[in-house]
Scaffold this active site. Structure first.
Site, PDB file in Angstrom:
ATOM      1  N   LYS A   1      33.298  52.891  19.747  1.00 52.65           N
ATOM      2  CA  LYS A   1      32.041  53.422  20.288  1.00 52.65           C
ATOM      3  C   LYS A   1      31.050  52.284  20.542  1.00 52.65           C
ATOM      4  O   LYS A   1      30.401  52.242  21.590  1.00 52.65           O
ATOM      5  CB  LYS A   1      31.425  54.428  19.306  1.00 52.65           C
ATOM      6  CG  LYS A   1      30.059  54.868  19.773  1.00 52.65           C
ATOM      7  CD  LYS A   1      29.281  55.675  18.788  1.00 52.65           C
ATOM      8  CE  LYS A   1      27.806  55.520  19.122  1.00 52.65           C
ATOM      9  NZ  LYS A   1      26.971  56.492  18.444  1.00 52.65           N
TER      10      LYS A   1
ATOM     11  N   ASP B   1      38.080  51.253  11.217  1.00 49.03           N
ATOM     12  CA  ASP B   1      37.590  52.586  11.572  1.00 49.03           C
ATOM     13  C   ASP B   1      36.090  52.753  11.356  1.00 49.03           C
ATOM     14  O   ASP B   1      35.599  53.836  11.036  1.00 49.03           O
ATOM     15  CB  ASP B   1      38.350  53.681  10.789  1.00 49.03           C
ATOM     16  CG  ASP B   1      39.840  53.586  11.007  1.00 49.03           C
ATOM     17  OD1 ASP B   1      40.237  53.267  12.145  1.00 49.03           O
ATOM     18  OD2 ASP B   1      40.601  53.807  10.048  1.00 49.03           O
ATOM     19  N   GLU B   2      35.344  51.686  11.547  1.00 54.13           N
ATOM     20  CA  GLU B   2      33.894  51.741  11.335  1.00 54.13           C
ATOM     21  C   GLU B   2      33.171  52.341  12.546  1.00 54.13           C
ATOM     22  O   GLU B   2      31.985  52.669  12.455  1.00 54.13           O
ATOM     23  CB  GLU B   2      33.340  50.328  11.086  1.00 54.13           C
ATOM     24  CG  GLU B   2      33.878  49.622   9.840  1.00 54.13           C
ATOM     25  CD  GLU B   2      35.146  48.812  10.139  1.00 54.13           C
ATOM     26  OE1 GLU B   2      35.723  48.972  11.236  1.00 54.13           O
ATOM     27  OE2 GLU B   2      35.553  48.031   9.264  1.00 54.13           O
ATOM     28  N   GLY B   3      33.899  52.416  13.684  1.00 56.95           N
ATOM     29  CA  GLY B   3      33.252  52.890  14.911  1.00 56.95           C
ATOM     30  C   GLY B   3      33.150  51.773  15.949  1.00 56.95           C
ATOM     31  O   GLY B   3      32.242  51.765  16.783  1.00 56.95           O
ATOM     32  N   LYS B   4      34.107  50.833  15.887  1.00 63.34           N
ATOM     33  CA  LYS B   4      34.074  49.677  16.803  1.00 63.34           C
ATOM     34  C   LYS B   4      34.209  50.118  18.258  1.00 63.34           C
ATOM     35  O   LYS B   4      33.571  49.570  19.149  1.00 63.34           O
ATOM     36  CB  LYS B   4      35.218  48.701  16.456  1.00 63.34           C
ATOM     37  CG  LYS B   4      35.099  48.107  15.070  1.00 63.34           C
ATOM     38  CD  LYS B   4      36.285  47.225  14.736  1.00 63.34           C
ATOM     39  CE  LYS B   4      37.595  47.972  14.572  1.00 63.34           C
ATOM     40  NZ  LYS B   4      37.628  48.891  13.418  1.00 63.34           N
TER      41      LYS B   4
ATOM     42  N   GLN C   1      40.934  46.468  13.456  1.00 60.84           N
ATOM     43  CA  GLN C   1      40.921  46.496  11.977  1.00 60.84           C
ATOM     44  C   GLN C   1      39.553  46.082  11.417  1.00 60.84           C
ATOM     45  O   GLN C   1      38.555  46.398  12.033  1.00 60.84           O
ATOM     46  CB  GLN C   1      42.053  45.611  11.398  1.00 60.84           C
ATOM     47  CG  GLN C   1      43.454  46.128  11.698  1.00 60.84           C
ATOM     48  CD  GLN C   1      43.906  45.885  13.132  1.00 60.84           C
ATOM     49  OE1 GLN C   1      43.852  44.774  13.618  1.00 60.84           O
ATOM     50  NE2 GLN C   1      44.354  46.921  13.803  1.00 60.84           N
TER      51      GLN C   1
ATOM     52  N   GLY D   1      43.140  52.073  16.360  1.00 61.88           N
ATOM     53  CA  GLY D   1      42.846  53.345  17.001  1.00 61.88           C
ATOM     54  C   GLY D   1      41.348  53.396  17.190  1.00 61.88           C
ATOM     55  O   GLY D   1      40.605  53.541  16.221  1.00 61.88           O
ATOM     56  N   HIS D   2      40.902  53.185  18.417  1.00 61.82           N
ATOM     57  CA  HIS D   2      39.460  53.124  18.691  1.00 61.82           C
ATOM     58  C   HIS D   2      39.054  54.344  19.512  1.00 61.82           C
ATOM     59  O   HIS D   2      39.561  54.555  20.616  1.00 61.82           O
ATOM     60  CB  HIS D   2      39.117  51.830  19.448  1.00 61.82           C
ATOM     61  CG  HIS D   2      39.395  50.587  18.647  1.00 61.82           C
ATOM     62  ND1 HIS D   2      39.275  49.327  19.153  1.00 61.82           N
ATOM     63  CD2 HIS D   2      39.779  50.435  17.362  1.00 61.82           C
ATOM     64  CE1 HIS D   2      39.582  48.451  18.207  1.00 61.82           C
ATOM     65  NE2 HIS D   2      39.896  49.101  17.112  1.00 61.82           N
ATOM     66  N   THR D   3      38.133  55.121  18.972  1.00 65.12           N
ATOM     67  CA  THR D   3      37.713  56.343  19.656  1.00 65.12           C
ATOM     68  C   THR D   3      36.460  56.088  20.470  1.00 65.12           C
ATOM     69  O   THR D   3      35.500  55.496  19.976  1.00 65.12           O
ATOM     70  CB  THR D   3      37.369  57.439  18.626  1.00 65.12           C
ATOM     71  OG1 THR D   3      38.367  57.409  17.612  1.00 65.12           O
ATOM     72  CG2 THR D   3      37.301  58.810  19.257  1.00 65.12           C
TER      73      THR D   3
HETATM   74  P1  GDP Z   1      37.245  52.195  15.189  1.00 66.94           P
HETATM   75  O1  GDP Z   1      38.682  52.048  14.856  1.00 66.94           O
HETATM   76  O2  GDP Z   1      36.378  51.241  14.438  1.00 66.94           O
HETATM   77  O3  GDP Z   1      36.956  52.162  16.653  1.00 66.94           O
HETATM   78  O4  GDP Z   1      36.821  53.655  14.672  1.00 66.94           O
HETATM   79  P2  GDP Z   1      37.659  55.034  14.848  1.00 66.94           P
HETATM   80  O5  GDP Z   1      37.554  55.468  16.246  1.00 66.94           O
HETATM   81  O6  GDP Z   1      39.007  54.884  14.251  1.00 66.94           O
HETATM   82  O7  GDP Z   1      36.858  55.985  13.871  1.00 66.94           O
HETATM   83  C1  GDP Z   1      35.477  56.198  14.025  1.00 66.94           C
HETATM   84  C2  GDP Z   1      35.223  57.701  14.257  1.00 66.94           C
HETATM   85  O8  GDP Z   1      33.850  57.959  14.092  1.00 66.94           O
HETATM   86  C3  GDP Z   1      35.564  58.168  15.656  1.00 66.94           C
HETATM   87  O9  GDP Z   1      35.990  59.501  15.571  1.00 66.94           O
HETATM   88  C4  GDP Z   1      34.224  58.074  16.394  1.00 66.94           C
HETATM   89  O10 GDP Z   1      34.112  58.983  17.488  1.00 66.94           O
HETATM   90  C5  GDP Z   1      33.280  58.471  15.299  1.00 66.94           C
HETATM   91  N1  GDP Z   1      31.937  57.866  15.358  1.00 66.94           N
HETATM   92  C6  GDP Z   1      31.573  56.612  15.741  1.00 66.94           C
HETATM   93  N2  GDP Z   1      30.246  56.427  15.533  1.00 66.94           N
HETATM   94  C7  GDP Z   1      29.783  57.584  15.004  1.00 66.94           C
HETATM   95  C8  GDP Z   1      28.491  58.018  14.528  1.00 66.94           C
HETATM   96  O11 GDP Z   1      27.517  57.291  14.547  1.00 66.94           O
HETATM   97  N3  GDP Z   1      28.411  59.302  14.029  1.00 66.94           N
HETATM   98  C9  GDP Z   1      29.488  60.145  13.972  1.00 66.94           C
HETATM   99  N4  GDP Z   1      29.327  61.365  13.466  1.00 66.94           N
HETATM  100  N5  GDP Z   1      30.701  59.762  14.401  1.00 66.94           N
HETATM  101  C10 GDP Z   1      30.851  58.505  14.903  1.00 66.94           C
HETATM  102  P1  IMO Z   2      41.180  50.053  13.660  1.00 67.71           P
HETATM  103  O1  IMO Z   2      41.129  48.951  14.687  1.00 67.71           O
HETATM  104  C1  IMO Z   2      42.313  51.194   9.594  1.00 67.71           C
HETATM  105  C2  IMO Z   2      45.871  49.251   7.914  1.00 67.71           C
HETATM  106  C3  IMO Z   2      47.100  50.113   7.649  1.00 67.71           C
HETATM  107  C4  IMO Z   2      47.703  49.378   6.464  1.00 67.71           C
HETATM  108  C5  IMO Z   2      47.411  47.910   6.778  1.00 67.71           C
HETATM  109  C6  IMO Z   2      48.579  47.169   7.419  1.00 67.71           C
HETATM  110  O2  IMO Z   2      41.311  51.407  14.220  1.00 67.71           O
HETATM  111  O3  IMO Z   2      40.044  49.886  12.700  1.00 67.71           O
HETATM  112  P2  IMO Z   2      49.661  47.181   9.852  1.00 67.71           P
HETATM  113  O4  IMO Z   2      50.315  48.285  10.624  1.00 67.71           O
HETATM  114  O5  IMO Z   2      48.491  46.567  10.521  1.00 67.71           O
HETATM  115  O6  IMO Z   2      50.649  46.151   9.365  1.00 67.71           O
HETATM  116  O7  IMO Z   2      49.121  47.907   8.504  1.00 67.71           O
HETATM  117  O8  IMO Z   2      46.305  47.923   7.674  1.00 67.71           O
HETATM  118  N1  IMO Z   2      45.360  49.311   9.295  1.00 67.71           N
HETATM  119  C7  IMO Z   2      44.235  49.940   9.649  1.00 67.71           C
HETATM  120  N2  IMO Z   2      43.389  50.719   8.933  1.00 67.71           N
HETATM  121  N3  IMO Z   2      42.048  50.957  10.890  1.00 67.71           N
HETATM  122  C8  IMO Z   2      42.877  50.164  11.628  1.00 67.71           C
HETATM  123  O9  IMO Z   2      42.572  49.783  12.896  1.00 67.71           O
HETATM  124  C9  IMO Z   2      44.046  49.660  11.019  1.00 67.71           C
HETATM  125  N4  IMO Z   2      45.069  48.888  11.454  1.00 67.71           N
HETATM  126  C10 IMO Z   2      45.853  48.669  10.383  1.00 67.71           C
HETATM  127  O10 IMO Z   2      46.742  51.437   7.334  1.00 67.71           O
HETATM  128  O11 IMO Z   2      47.005  49.703   5.287  1.00 67.71           O
HETATM  129 MG    MG Z   3      40.297  53.170  14.158  1.00 65.66          MG
END
Ligand code: GDP
Ligand code: IMO
Ligand code: MG
Length: 427
Positions: A18, A13-16, A223, A40-42
Site C-alpha cells: 500500500k 506484512d507491514e503494509g509495504k 519481507q 505478498g503485497h496487497t
Molecule cells: P506487505 O507484505 O507489507 O505489502 O503487507 P500485506 O499486503 O501482506 O499485509 C498488509 C495488509 O494490511 C493488507 O491486507 C493491506 O490491504 C492492509 N493494510 C495496509 N495498510 C492498512 C491500514 O492502514 N489499515 C488497514 N486496516 N489495513 C491496511
Molecule cells: P512480505 O513481503 C511475512 C517468512 C516465512 C518464513 C521465513 C522464510 O509479504 O512482507 P522463505 O520462503 O522466505 O524462505 O521463508 O520468512 N516470510 C514472510 N513473512 N511476509 C513476507 O513477505 C514473507 N516472506 C517470507 O513465513 O517464516
Molecule cells: Mg505480505
C-alpha cells in the site's frame, strides 16, 4: 532527486504494498531489490484488490516503470502467470524491466525447499515453499542460473547439469525422491526465456542513468528487517537482505544516491512462520487483532501470529537501516481497546534490557515489559489530518514515535490508497 528505500521494519506484512503504491504516482521507477514470490503485497485501488508477489507494487501506476533488480530471485512461471493475471484485469505491464543478472527459481528449487522443510520436522522454518532459500543457496554456491543464461542454450545446459549433479544425489539418497532430468528443465526454461525476453535489460545502467537525470527511484523491499538473513532472527529468517543495504547490492545503485529510508511499521506486530516473537498473544486480544486486521498470509493463506507493538524492534529497525522516517500502518485496527499495551523493553533472566539482544538464546527468553496507553473508540478511518485523530490516538502515535527513534511521516487508517494521513511529504 536521489533514491528512496521503502522497507518492512518488523517481520513483514507491514503494509509495504500500500505504501509503495501510494508513492507510485510521484516516482519514475519502483524497484524490487531482493526476495521473490515469497512476498505478498496487497494494494487496494478503489474497489479493486491486487495481491502482488514478484512484481513491484509500482506496476499499478501507469506513469511508473517497474523494475526487478539483480538481487531478486525470479520464478519465471510465477512471473508469467502474475503478468497475465494483471493483463486480464486491464493492467498494462509492458514497461516492466528485469535484470539479466537476477537468478532464477527453477522447479528443483521448489522441490528442495519443500523436502528440506519436511525433513526438518519440528525444527522447520515455516518457509513459503517457493524455492527462495535453495535458489539463493545456489547463487552463493556459484551454481545458480541467471536470467541471461536463458539466451545461450549450451551454457544453460551446462549450468543446469552442474546444478543438478549434486542435488539429484541428495534427492535420491537422502530424501528418497526421484532424480530430476536436466534436459526437461532446460526445455522448460528455454520456453520461459522466449516469453520474458522483451523485459530483460541492463537495469543497473538504466537506474543509474535515471538518477543522473534527476528521476525519482523507489526501492521496494520484500519481507522485513527481522527476516533479514544477517540482521534478523536467524535461522528463522528469509535468505536475502531486506534491510537498506540490500537495496544497493540488489540493484547496483551506490549508497551515496539514497537520501531517504522509510520503515513501514505496523501499529502492532505480526509474524508468519516459526521463530521468536516476544509480544505474541495467545488470548482473545491476539484473536481480535487477527480478525480485525485481516491477518492472514497473502502468499500461503496461513494465519499470522499477532501481538502488541514492540518498541525495541522498531528502534532496532531504525538503527540497522538508518531509517529517516516511519510510515505507521493499521492504526485503525486498534480502535476499540480501552487500554493498549506497548512493549517498551524486555526482561531477560530477571534483568531489564532496553535493546534487542544480539544473542539468540537471550531473545528466545525475552519477556515483554509493557506500558499501557489509553485507547480510543471513535472511527478513525475518515481522518485526513493528524488533528482529525482522537487525542488518545494522537498520543499513541506520539509515544510510538518517541520510542522508535525516527519521525512518523504518514499514518495508515485503512487499506485504501486514500485512507492515509500524510504528515511530512516523502518526495
Ligand atoms: P506487505 O507484505 O507489507 O505489502 O503487507 P500485506 O499486503 O501482506 O499485509 C498488509 C495488509 O494490511 C493488507 O491486507 C493491506 O490491504 C492492509 N493494510 C495496509 N495498510 C492498512 C491500514 O492502514 N489499515 C488497514 N486496516 N489495513 C491496511
Ligand atoms: P512480505 O513481503 C511475512 C517468512 C516465512 C518464513 C521465513 C522464510 O509479504 O512482507 P522463505 O520462503 O522466505 O524462505 O521463508 O520468512 N516470510 C514472510 N513473512 N511476509 C513476507 O513477505 C514473507 N516472506 C517470507 O513465513 O517464516
Ligand atoms: Mg505480505
Amino acid at each position: 532527486m536521489p533514491a528512496l528505500v521503502l522497507l518492512g521494519a518488523q517481520w513483514g506484512d507491514e503494509g509495504k504494498g500500500k505504501a509503495t503504491d501510494l508513492l507510485g504516482g510521484s516516482v519514475d521507477y519502483v524497484v524490487r531489490y531482493q526476495g521473490g514470490n515469497n512476498a505478498g503485497h496487497t494494494v487496494v485501488v478503489g474497489d479493486q484488490k491486487y495481491a502482488l508477489h514478484l512484481l513491484p507494487s509500482g506496476i499499478l501506476t501507469p506513469e511508473c516503470t517497474p523494475v526487478i533488480g539483480n538481487g531478486v530471485v525470479v520464478d519465471p512461471a510465477v512471473l508469467l502467470s502474475e503478468l497475465s493475471g494483471l493483463n486480464e484485469r486491464g493492467v498494462d505491464t509492458s514497461k516492466l524491466l528485469i535484470s539479466g543478472n537476477a537468478h532464477l527459481i527453477t522447479p528443483y528449487h521448489t522441490t528442495v525447499d519443500k523436502v528440506t522443510e519436511r525433513f526438518l520436522g519440528k525444527r522447520k522454518i515455516g518457509t513459503t515453499g517457493r524455492g527462495i532459500g535453495p535458489a539463493y543457496a545456489d547463487k552463493i554456491n556459484r551454481v545458480g542460473i541467471r536470467v541471461q543464461d536463458l539466451y545461450d542454450e549450451s551454457i544453460l545446459q551446462q549450468k543446469v547439469e552442474a546444478a543438478l549433479d549434486g542435488k539429484n544425489q541428495i534427492l535420491a539418497k537422502l530424501y528418497n525422491r526421484r532424480a530430476i532430468d536436466p534436459a526437461q528443465i532446460v526445455e522448460e526454461l528455454l520456453g520461459y526465456g522466449e516469453q520474458i525476453k522483451p523485459y530483460v535489460a541492463d537495469t543497473t545502467l538504466i537506474l543509474n542513468n535515471a538518477l543522473d537525470e534527476d528521476k525519482v527511484v523507489l526501492f521496494e523491499g520484500g519481507q522485513g528487517t527481522l527476516l533479514d538473513v544477517d540482521h534478523g532472527t536467524y535461522p528463522f529468517v528469509t535468505s536475502s537482505n531486506p534491510t537498506a543495504g540490500g537495496a544497493c547490492t540488489g540493484t547496483g545503485v551506490g549508497p551515496t544516491k539514497i537520501s531517504r529510508v522509510i520503515g513501514i511499521l505496523k501499529a502492532y506486530t505480526t509474524r508468519v512462520g516459526a521463530g521468536p516473537f516476544p509480544t505474541e498473544l495467545f488470548d482473545e486480544d491476539g484473536e481480535a487483532l487477527r480478525r480485525i486486521g485481516g491477518e492472514r498470509g497473502v502468499t500461503t493463506g496461513r494465519d499470522r501470529r499477532c501481538g502488541w507493538f514492540d518498541a525495541p524492534i522498531a528502534r532496532y529497525a531504525t538503527r540497522v537501516n538508518g531509517l529517516t522516517d516511519f510510515f505507521l500502518t493499521k492504526l485503525d485496527v486498534l480502535t476499540g481497546w480501552e487500554q493498549i499495551p506497548v512493549c517498551v523493553a524486555y526482561e531477560i533472566d530477571g534483568k531489564r534490557v532496553e535493546e534487542l539482544p544480539y544473542n539468540q538464546t537471550d531473545f528466545h527468553h525475552a519477556k515483554p515489559v509493557y506500558e499501557n496507553l489509553p485507547g480510543w473508540s471513535e472511527d478513525i478511518s475518515k481522518a485526513k489530518t493528524f488533528d482529525d485523530l482522537p487525542k488518545n490516538a494522537q498520543a499513541y502515535v506520539k509515544a510510538l514515535e518517541e520510542m522508535s527513534g525516527a519521525p512518523i511521516s504518514a499514518i495508515g487508517v485503512g487499506p485504501g490508497r486514500t485512507e492515509t494521513i500524510e504528515i511530512n511529504s516523502f518526495i
